[in-house]
Design a protein around this motif. Structure first.
Motif, short mmCIF file in Angstrom:
data_model
loop_
_atom_site.label_atom_id
_atom_site.label_comp_id
_atom_site.label_asym_id
_atom_site.label_seq_id
_atom_site.Cartn_x
_atom_site.Cartn_y
_atom_site.Cartn_z
N VAL A 15 -7.51 -4.99 0.56
CA VAL A 15 -8.45 -3.91 0.87
C VAL A 15 -7.70 -2.58 0.96
CG1 VAL A 15 -10.00 -5.49 2.09
CG2 VAL A 15 -8.26 -4.22 3.38
N SER A 16 -8.49 -1.51 0.95
CA SER A 16 -7.90 -0.18 1.11
C SER A 16 -7.11 -0.12 2.41
CB SER A 16 -9.03 0.85 1.16
OG SER A 16 -8.51 2.13 1.38
N GLY A 17 -5.87 0.37 2.31
CA GLY A 17 -5.04 0.51 3.51
C GLY A 17 -4.17 -0.69 3.81
N GLY A 19 -1.71 -1.79 2.12
CA GLY A 19 -0.31 -1.53 1.75
C GLY A 19 0.01 -1.74 0.29
N LYS A 20 -1.01 -1.82 -0.55
CA LYS A 20 -0.81 -2.15 -1.97
C LYS A 20 0.16 -1.19 -2.65
CE LYS A 20 -5.13 -1.77 -3.01
NZ LYS A 20 -5.64 -1.38 -1.67
N SER A 21 -0.06 0.13 -2.48
CA SER A 21 0.80 1.10 -3.16
C SER A 21 2.22 1.04 -2.61
CB SER A 21 0.22 2.51 -3.00
OG SER A 21 -1.10 2.57 -3.51
N ASP A 65 -19.83 0.28 -11.38
CA ASP A 65 -18.87 1.39 -11.28
C ASP A 65 -17.45 0.90 -11.64
OD1 ASP A 65 -20.80 3.18 -10.25
OD2 ASP A 65 -20.40 2.54 -8.18
N ARG A 66 -17.14 -0.34 -11.23
CA ARG A 66 -15.78 -0.84 -11.38
C ARG A 66 -15.48 -1.34 -12.80
NH1 ARG A 66 -17.00 -3.12 -5.88
NH2 ARG A 66 -15.78 -1.89 -4.36
N ARG A 67 -16.52 -1.59 -13.59
CA ARG A 67 -16.31 -2.17 -14.91
C ARG A 67 -15.36 -1.32 -15.77
NH1 ARG A 67 -19.32 -6.12 -16.43
NH2 ARG A 67 -21.06 -5.46 -15.09
N GLU A 131 -5.95 10.66 -1.26
CA GLU A 131 -6.56 11.64 -2.18
C GLU A 131 -8.07 11.67 -2.05
OE1 GLU A 131 -6.00 10.50 -6.26
OE2 GLU A 131 -7.43 12.01 -6.99
N TYR A 132 -8.68 10.48 -1.90
CA TYR A 132 -10.15 10.47 -1.89
C TYR A 132 -10.77 9.40 -0.99
CZ TYR A 132 -9.28 6.67 -5.21
OH TYR A 132 -8.82 5.51 -5.80
N MET A 133 -10.01 8.42 -0.52
CA MET A 133 -10.60 7.26 0.16
C MET A 133 -10.74 7.50 1.66
SD MET A 133 -11.79 4.37 -0.80
CE MET A 133 -12.23 2.70 -0.26
O1 LIG Z 1 -12.65 -1.19 -5.76
C1 LIG Z 1 -12.71 -0.31 -4.87
O2 LIG Z 1 -13.55 -0.23 -3.98
C2 LIG Z 1 -11.58 0.73 -4.82
O3 LIG Z 1 -10.67 0.50 -5.88
C3 LIG Z 1 -10.87 0.58 -3.52
O4 LIG Z 1 -10.71 -0.81 -3.24
C4 LIG Z 1 -9.52 1.24 -3.51
O5 LIG Z 1 -8.86 0.76 -2.41
C5 LIG Z 1 -9.71 2.73 -3.51
O6 LIG Z 1 -9.52 3.12 -4.83
C6 LIG Z 1 -8.76 3.47 -2.59
O7 LIG Z 1 -7.46 3.17 -2.87
P1 LIG Z 1 -6.48 2.55 -1.76
O8 LIG Z 1 -6.59 1.07 -1.89
O9 LIG Z 1 -5.14 3.09 -2.15
O10 LIG Z 1 -6.91 3.02 -0.39
#
Ligand SMILES: O=C(O)[C@H](O)[C@@H](O)[C@H](O)[C@H](O)COP(=O)(O)O
Ligand SMILES: Nc1ncnc2c1ncn2[C@@H]1O[C@H](COP(=O)(O)OP(=O)(O)O)[C@@H](O)[C@H]1O
Length: 175
Positions: A15-17, A19-21, A65-67, A131-133
């Motif tokens: 999930v977002s946060g 630590g993937k990056s 959206d994800r496609r 940046e945006y999340m």
């Molecule tokens: O599929 C999604 O809903 C997005 O890809 C999301 O999961 C991703 O996490 C964001 O792009 C923010 O990026 P971070 O994971 O770096 O917060």
């Protein structure tokens, strides 16, 4: 240097946060340090702007959206692998269907699932500027998350330790 084209690409998932990056970049550096040709890709950068804008407004993405995003991710994995490097991609890949889409073109894809509690991840997100999340989407991320299943090539790793400890867990199970 090992022939990376035979090495499975790695998807650092969660999930977002989670630590993937951070972990993905550190894992890539560790692979290069042990003599592999490896290249890190952050799937965030492959989102169309409309997706980034939608998330920035606090609206979760849909499968539709994800496609195009998953198509772009699949193309990038293939391009990196064809170049002779092992691709390490940070990609939330929340649903099984998303991972199945990526495996269509990368059948040997290995999933490194960053498995942590909502509390820990929320705490880490609170210290991060993205940046945006927005942090407000964390609950929708967990609601959408489908943990990897036993027929998928994956390793689930704990994320409560240091980045290096998380990377070491991945290296221990990485094909
Ligand atoms: O599929 C999604 O809903 C997005 O890809 C999301 O999961 C991703 O996490 C964001 O792009 C923010 O990026 P971070 O994971 O770096 O917060
Ligand atoms: N093992 C860790 N220990 C402490 N902080 C971490 C760890 N892994 C990631 N972080 C921090 O948590 C936040 C989210 O990490 P990030 O790599 O942006 O996650 P994601 O790419 O999954 O959204 C960042 O501020 C990052 O520095």
């Amino acid at each position: 240097m090992a022939d990376a084209t035979r090495l499975p690409p790695v998807l650092v998932m969660g999930v977002s946060g989670s630590g993937k990056s951070t972990v993905g970049e550190a894992l890539t550096a560790a692979l290069v340090a042990r003599g592999e040709a490896a290249e890190f890709v952050d799937a965030d950068a492959l989102h169309p702007q409309v997706n980034k804008d939608k998330m920035h407004e606090g609206i979760p993405l849909t499968d539709e959206d994800r496609r195009p995003w998953l198509d772009a991710c699949s193309e990038r994995i293939a391009a990196v692998q064809a170049s002779g490097s092992r691709c390490v991609m940070a990609n939330s890949a929340l649903k099984r269907a998303y991972r199945d889409r990526l495996r269509e073109d990368a059948p040997t894809l290995f999933i490194a699932f960053l498995d942590g509690s909502r509390e820990l991840i929320a705490e880490r997100q609170s210290h991060r500027h993205h940046e945006y999340m927005p942090n407000s989407l964390l609950d929708s991320q967990f609601a959408t998350l489908e943990r990897p299943e036993s027929d998928e090539a994956f390793g689930a790793v704990a994320i409560h330790g240091s980045v290096d400890e998380t990377v070491a867990q991945i290296l221990a199970v990485l094909p």
